[in-house]
Design a protein around this motif. Sequence first.
Motif, PDB file in Angstrom:
ATOM      1  N   GLY A 268      42.420  56.165  38.560  1.00  0.00           N
ATOM      2  CA  GLY A 268      42.931  54.686  38.540  1.00  0.00           C
ATOM      3  C   GLY A 268      41.986  53.815  40.014  1.00  0.00           C
ATOM      4  N   GLU A 269      41.378  54.595  40.864  1.00  0.00           N
ATOM      5  CA  GLU A 269      41.306  53.520  41.796  1.00  0.00           C
ATOM      6  C   GLU A 269      39.786  52.702  41.173  1.00  0.00           C
ATOM      7  OE1 GLU A 269      39.932  56.584  44.505  1.00  0.00           O
ATOM      8  OE2 GLU A 269      41.227  57.023  45.155  1.00  0.00           O
ATOM      9  N   CYS A 270      39.049  53.287  39.739  1.00  0.00           N
ATOM     10  CA  CYS A 270      38.041  52.636  39.401  1.00  0.00           C
ATOM     11  C   CYS A 270      37.960  51.603  38.751  1.00  0.00           C
ATOM     12  CB  CYS A 270      37.435  53.665  38.189  1.00  0.00           C
ATOM     13  SG  CYS A 270      36.995  55.180  38.911  1.00  0.00           S
ATOM     14  N   PHE A 271      39.670  50.960  38.966  1.00  0.00           N
ATOM     15  CA  PHE A 271      40.193  50.048  37.673  1.00  0.00           C
ATOM     16  C   PHE A 271      40.483  49.378  38.820  1.00  0.00           C
ATOM     17  CE2 PHE A 271      39.535  53.744  35.259  1.00  0.00           C
ATOM     18  CZ  PHE A 271      39.280  53.330  33.757  1.00  0.00           C
ATOM     19  N   THR A 272      41.070  47.538  38.418  1.00  0.00           N
ATOM     20  CA  THR A 272      41.329  46.308  39.240  1.00  0.00           C
ATOM     21  C   THR A 272      42.754  46.641  39.138  1.00  0.00           C
ATOM     22  OG1 THR A 272      41.078  45.053  37.532  1.00  0.00           O
ATOM     23  CG2 THR A 272      39.395  45.220  38.878  1.00  0.00           C
TER      24      THR A 272
ATOM     25  N   ASP B 275      42.596  46.199  31.726  1.00  0.00           N
ATOM     26  CA  ASP B 275      43.519  46.813  30.160  1.00  0.00           C
ATOM     27  C   ASP B 275      42.237  48.113  30.733  1.00  0.00           C
ATOM     28  OD1 ASP B 275      45.374  43.774  29.162  1.00  0.00           O
ATOM     29  OD2 ASP B 275      43.074  43.150  30.337  1.00  0.00           O
ATOM     30  N   PHE B 276      43.110  48.383  29.636  1.00  0.00           N
ATOM     31  CA  PHE B 276      41.863  49.706  28.980  1.00  0.00           C
ATOM     32  C   PHE B 276      42.923  50.478  27.439  1.00  0.00           C
ATOM     33  CE2 PHE B 276      41.931  54.049  28.744  1.00  0.00           C
ATOM     34  CZ  PHE B 276      41.199  54.891  29.040  1.00  0.00           C
ATOM     35  N   VAL B 277      42.116  50.066  26.973  1.00  0.00           N
ATOM     36  CA  VAL B 277      42.175  50.270  25.735  1.00  0.00           C
ATOM     37  C   VAL B 277      42.029  51.487  25.213  1.00  0.00           C
ATOM     38  CG1 VAL B 277      41.383  50.273  22.732  1.00  0.00           C
ATOM     39  CG2 VAL B 277      42.136  47.318  24.569  1.00  0.00           C
ATOM     40  N   SER B 278      42.410  53.194  24.396  1.00  0.00           N
ATOM     41  CA  SER B 278      42.203  54.181  24.585  1.00  0.00           C
ATOM     42  C   SER B 278      41.494  54.091  23.280  1.00  0.00           C
ATOM     43  CB  SER B 278      43.236  55.173  24.186  1.00  0.00           C
ATOM     44  OG  SER B 278      44.575  54.569  23.548  1.00  0.00           O
TER      45      SER B 278
ATOM     46  N   GLU C 187      45.734  52.472  21.846  1.00  0.00           N
ATOM     47  CA  GLU C 187      46.630  51.970  22.837  1.00  0.00           C
ATOM     48  C   GLU C 187      46.025  50.938  23.687  1.00  0.00           C
ATOM     49  OE1 GLU C 187      48.386  56.400  22.702  1.00  0.00           O
ATOM     50  OE2 GLU C 187      46.423  55.976  23.709  1.00  0.00           O
ATOM     51  N   HIS C 188      46.631  49.889  24.419  1.00  0.00           N
ATOM     52  CA  HIS C 188      46.890  49.523  25.027  1.00  0.00           C
ATOM     53  C   HIS C 188      47.407  49.377  26.806  1.00  0.00           C
ATOM     54  CE1 HIS C 188      45.616  44.606  25.948  1.00  0.00           C
ATOM     55  NE2 HIS C 188      44.857  45.016  27.516  1.00  0.00           N
ATOM     56  N   TYR C 189      46.797  49.601  27.789  1.00  0.00           N
ATOM     57  CA  TYR C 189      47.701  49.868  29.197  1.00  0.00           C
ATOM     58  C   TYR C 189      47.157  48.911  29.420  1.00  0.00           C
ATOM     59  CZ  TYR C 189      47.606  54.391  27.154  1.00  0.00           C
ATOM     60  OH  TYR C 189      47.931  55.980  26.200  1.00  0.00           O
ATOM     61  N   LYS C 190      47.923  48.329  29.885  1.00  0.00           N
ATOM     62  CA  LYS C 190      48.123  46.608  31.264  1.00  0.00           C
ATOM     63  C   LYS C 190      48.395  46.926  32.437  1.00  0.00           C
ATOM     64  CE  LYS C 190      48.910  43.360  27.315  1.00  0.00           C
ATOM     65  NZ  LYS C 190      49.691  42.396  26.621  1.00  0.00           N
ATOM     66  N   GLY C 191      47.397  46.827  33.235  1.00  0.00           N
ATOM     67  CA  GLY C 191      47.228  46.868  34.435  1.00  0.00           C
ATOM     68  C   GLY C 191      47.458  48.762  35.082  1.00  0.00           C
ATOM     69  N   LYS C 192      46.698  48.668  36.090  1.00  0.00           N
ATOM     70  CA  LYS C 192      46.129  49.771  37.022  1.00  0.00           C
ATOM     71  C   LYS C 192      47.104  50.841  36.448  1.00  0.00           C
ATOM     72  CE  LYS C 192      43.945  50.264  41.129  1.00  0.00           C
ATOM     73  NZ  LYS C 192      44.369  50.238  42.607  1.00  0.00           N
TER      74      LYS C 192
ATOM     75  N   ILE D 201      36.522  48.351  36.987  1.00  0.00           N
ATOM     76  CA  ILE D 201      36.714  48.402  35.855  1.00  0.00           C
ATOM     77  C   ILE D 201      37.971  46.905  35.609  1.00  0.00           C
ATOM     78  CG2 ILE D 201      36.918  48.697  33.856  1.00  0.00           C
ATOM     79  CD1 ILE D 201      36.323  51.581  35.012  1.00  0.00           C
ATOM     80  N   THR D 202      37.321  46.047  35.410  1.00  0.00           N
ATOM     81  CA  THR D 202      38.214  45.512  34.916  1.00  0.00           C
ATOM     82  C   THR D 202      39.183  45.394  32.943  1.00  0.00           C
ATOM     83  OG1 THR D 202      39.733  42.627  35.547  1.00  0.00           O
ATOM     84  CG2 THR D 202      37.341  43.361  34.507  1.00  0.00           C
ATOM     85  N   SER D 203      38.339  45.885  32.492  1.00  0.00           N
ATOM     86  CA  SER D 203      38.316  45.529  30.648  1.00  0.00           C
ATOM     87  C   SER D 203      37.751  46.431  30.508  1.00  0.00           C
ATOM     88  CB  SER D 203      37.648  44.652  30.478  1.00  0.00           C
ATOM     89  OG  SER D 203      38.170  45.088  28.610  1.00  0.00           O
ATOM     90  N   PHE D 204      38.244  47.938  30.169  1.00  0.00           N
ATOM     91  CA  PHE D 204      37.708  48.904  29.141  1.00  0.00           C
ATOM     92  C   PHE D 204      38.288  49.241  28.110  1.00  0.00           C
ATOM     93  CE2 PHE D 204      38.050  53.641  27.877  1.00  0.00           C
ATOM     94  CZ  PHE D 204      36.615  53.952  28.525  1.00  0.00           C
TER      95      PHE D 204
END
Length: 162
Positions: free
Chosen positions: A51-55, A59-62, A66-71, A142-145
Motif C-alpha cells: 500500500g505504500e506504493c499508492f496515494t 484507485d486500484f482496478v484488479s 474489482e475497484h478499490y477506492k483509496g489506499k 501510484i494514484t491510479s492502477f
Amino acid sequence: MNLAIPPTNHTYALYAITLGDYVENAAEKQIRQVFDHMKQAWANADAASFGECFTEDSDFVSFRGEHYKGKASNIAAHEKSFSGMLKNSSLYINIKSIRFLNETMAVVHAEGTVLKEYETATNCKLSYTTNILIKENGVWKITSFHNSKKHRKGLFSRLLGI
C-alpha cells in the motif's frame, strides 16, 4: 551488465554499470523503484508495504474488474488475498513505457501477472496495466492502477500472421 574502468587517483577500479545508468533519468529510476518495492512487498505478502506504493486517494482496478477506492481499501483487499488465493505467489511486472505528462505526473504502461510458485512469466497469461503516478512531497506514488486482460490472437489469426 558491462564493466567500466574509471580513473580513481591514478589507479583503476572495476565497478558494474548498466545501460540504464546512462539512458534513464533520476525520475525514471525512482518510478521503477516504486514497482520494485511493489514486487518485493508482494513476495513478502506484506499488504501494508504494498500500500505504500499508492496515494491515500488512489484507485486500484484488479484484473477481475474489482475497484478499490483509496489506499485503505486496497490494503484490506490484499491482506485478505495474501492469506488466501495469492498466498505464496509473486508479482511479475515488465514496464513497457514511462511517459511524463509534466514534472510531477507520469503514465506507466506495463505488462504483468501473478505467478504461483511453479509458474514463470513465459508460460502464463499476461495482462496490461496502465498506471498514473504523481509526485507527492518528492516521492512518486501510484494514484491510479488499472489492470486489463491482454488479448490473445486466435489460432487462425496466428497461422495467417494477422
